[in-house]
Design a protein around this motif. Structure first.
Motif, short mmCIF file in Angstrom:
data_model
loop_
_atom_site.label_atom_id
_atom_site.label_comp_id
_atom_site.label_asym_id
_atom_site.label_seq_id
_atom_site.Cartn_x
_atom_site.Cartn_y
_atom_site.Cartn_z
N GLN A 40 114.57 32.90 60.50
CA GLN A 40 115.81 33.68 60.55
C GLN A 40 116.03 34.51 59.29
OE1 GLN A 40 117.15 34.02 63.82
NE2 GLN A 40 119.00 34.24 62.65
N VAL A 67 111.88 44.51 63.24
CA VAL A 67 112.49 43.20 63.41
C VAL A 67 113.66 43.30 64.39
CG1 VAL A 67 113.66 41.32 62.19
CG2 VAL A 67 111.84 42.55 61.07
N ASN A 69 116.83 40.73 66.11
CA ASN A 69 117.53 39.46 66.22
C ASN A 69 117.87 39.24 67.69
OD1 ASN A 69 117.76 38.63 63.44
ND2 ASN A 69 119.12 40.37 63.17
N LYS A 88 114.78 35.19 65.66
CA LYS A 88 114.35 36.50 65.19
C LYS A 88 112.91 36.72 65.59
CE LYS A 88 115.42 38.73 61.02
NZ LYS A 88 115.51 38.72 59.55
#
Length: 111
Positions: A40, A67, A69, A88
């Motif tokens: 994370q 990236v 989430n 993530k």
């Protein structure tokens, strides 16, 4: 651009597992990107360094990292509502013509 130095122990904890799905295999074939589930609190620079460290024998060069989430789904457990954990994922672009061989990692961990 400044070069950041990360501890090897931290880099070994950044990559959790490769994401295996139909979408992931399509992205590998089309864009030469590999999808990983990552920690994370991992940054793009840490992810880049971790991938290059894990496959340094194959001389993998990372050209970019994106990236995302992912929000955990709400699930029902009988009459109670619950929620899965957020996580993530990282889309790691590697240099054209290169390919990551996951069996090399299995051999190293088996020793």
């Amino acid at each position: 651009m400044s070069v950041q130095v990360f501890s090897q122990e931290r880099l070994m904890q950044v990559l959790l597992m490769p994401q295996v799905s139909e979408k992931a295999t399509y992205i590998v074939e089309k864009n030469n990107q590999i999808i990983f589930r990552v920690a994370q609190d991992a940054t793009k620079a840490e992810i880049r360094s971790a991938v290059e460290l894990m496959w340094k024998e194959q001389k993998i060069e990372v050209t970019g990292v994106q990236v995302a989430n992912v929000k955990g789904k709400e699930k029902r457990f009988g009459r109670f509502m619950g929620r899965r954990a957020n996580w993530k994922k990282a889309y790691v672009s590697i240099k054209a013509g290169q390919e990551i061989n996951f069996s090399e990692i299995a051999k190293v961990e088996g020793k």
